[in-house]
Design an enzyme around this catalytic site. Structure first.
Site, PDB file in Angstrom:
ATOM      1  N   CYS B  35       1.033  -1.254  -0.076  1.00 51.56           N
ATOM      2  CA  CYS B  35      -0.156   0.045  -0.061  1.00 51.56           C
ATOM      3  C   CYS B  35       1.028   1.188   0.144  1.00 51.56           C
ATOM      4  CB  CYS B  35      -0.890   0.061   1.043  1.00 51.56           C
ATOM      5  SG  CYS B  35      -1.521   1.414   1.787  1.00 51.56           S
ATOM      6  N   CYS B  38       0.702   3.816   2.674  1.00 48.10           N
ATOM      7  CA  CYS B  38       0.896   3.286   3.873  1.00 48.10           C
ATOM      8  C   CYS B  38       2.628   3.562   4.095  1.00 48.10           C
ATOM      9  CB  CYS B  38       0.758   1.871   4.074  1.00 48.10           C
ATOM     10  SG  CYS B  38      -0.938   1.376   4.085  1.00 48.10           S
TER      11      CYS B  38
END
Lengths: 146, 117
Positions: B35, B38
């Protein structure tokens, strides 16, 4: 597993010309990281084409772009479709069949909303100016990550 | 003894002791390996832990902790949440990457934490 790496090192110790002198040469072969899995290249090309088609741009930090493209490629390999890598799913296979979160996801197609920060509208604080990303940039961006 | 900081690979057993039973207010970062946002937020968690010594910062990988993720209905990643006295601070669940400035506002609002001197 989409990634594989090979490295080669060699140590050569030529016979000393003088008994007292002995030199060893460490020979490091070039490290080749073969991340060009078919899916990674497919998702790289898709990302470039879709950014251009949608008038969106990659993140000013290209490692974000690289990480997402790797995530899409992994899902494509594992599940048969590039399911968004920035979400939790109760049932990934069901989500792939349903299609909402297959990239480009419905929020992106309808409203240019990509919470993965893969495709950013011009006015986004994180948007860079690029709509291209090379395989080398992807490799650099995902280096060191599992 | 150094405090536990930015605990990764948090297990469900640790959730109980490290988050729900924590004396400190806890900032939780739910994340996934591939991600992109993230990854952007990860260094901010390290920063937050140093900047706000009154709070504890914990990271929870979503696939390894499905029961927690499903209990708190976390779907978009990253998701940040604040826990105090064993409960989610109302309104603290926030999805998506944040800038350092936005994180500072968020911590001030939901964790009522003071910056380190």
């Amino acid at each position: 597993m989409a990634l594989s790496a090979s490295r080669a090192f060699g140590i050569a110790c030529p016979a000393p010309s003088r008994p007292a002198a002995r030199r060893c040469v460490l020979v490091r072969a070039t490290e080749q990281v073969a991340t060009e899995s078919h899916s990674l290249e497919v998702m790289r090309k898709f990302s470039e084409q879709y950014a251009k088609r949608s008038g969106t741009y990659f993140c000013v930090d290209k490692s974000v772009t690289a990480v997402v493209i790797q995530g899409l490629a992994e899902h494509k390999d594992q599940l048969g479709a590039p399911l968004c890598p920035c979400r939790h799913y109760d049932d990934k296979e069901a989500e792939v069949a349903q299609g909402f979160w297959n990239c480009p996801c419905v929020p992106m197609r309808e409203r240019k909303e990509c919470h993965c920060m893969l495709f950013l509208t011009e006015d986004n604080d994180f948007a860079g100016k690029d709509q291209d990303i090379s395989m080398e940039e992807i490799n650099d961006g995902i280096k060191g990550m599992h | 003894m150094l405090p536990i900081v930015a605990v990764t690979d948090l297990t469900e057993a640790q959730w109980e002791t490290e988050v729900l039973q924590s004396d400190k207010t806890v900032l939780v970062d739910f994340w996934a390996p591939w991600c992109g946002p993230c990854k952007l937020v990860a260094p901010l968690m390290t920063w937050a832990e140093k900047e706000y010594p009154d709070i504890k910062v914990v990271k929870v990988e979503h696939d390894a902790n499905r029961a927690i993720v499903e209990q708190y209905k976390v779907y978009g990643l990253p998701t940040l949440m604040v826990f105090k006295d064993g409960k989610e601070v109302e309104g603290s669940k926030t999805e998506g990457a944040v800038t350092k400035a936005k994180l500072a506002d968020y911590i001030k609002k939901y964790a009522a934490a003071k910056v380190s001197a």
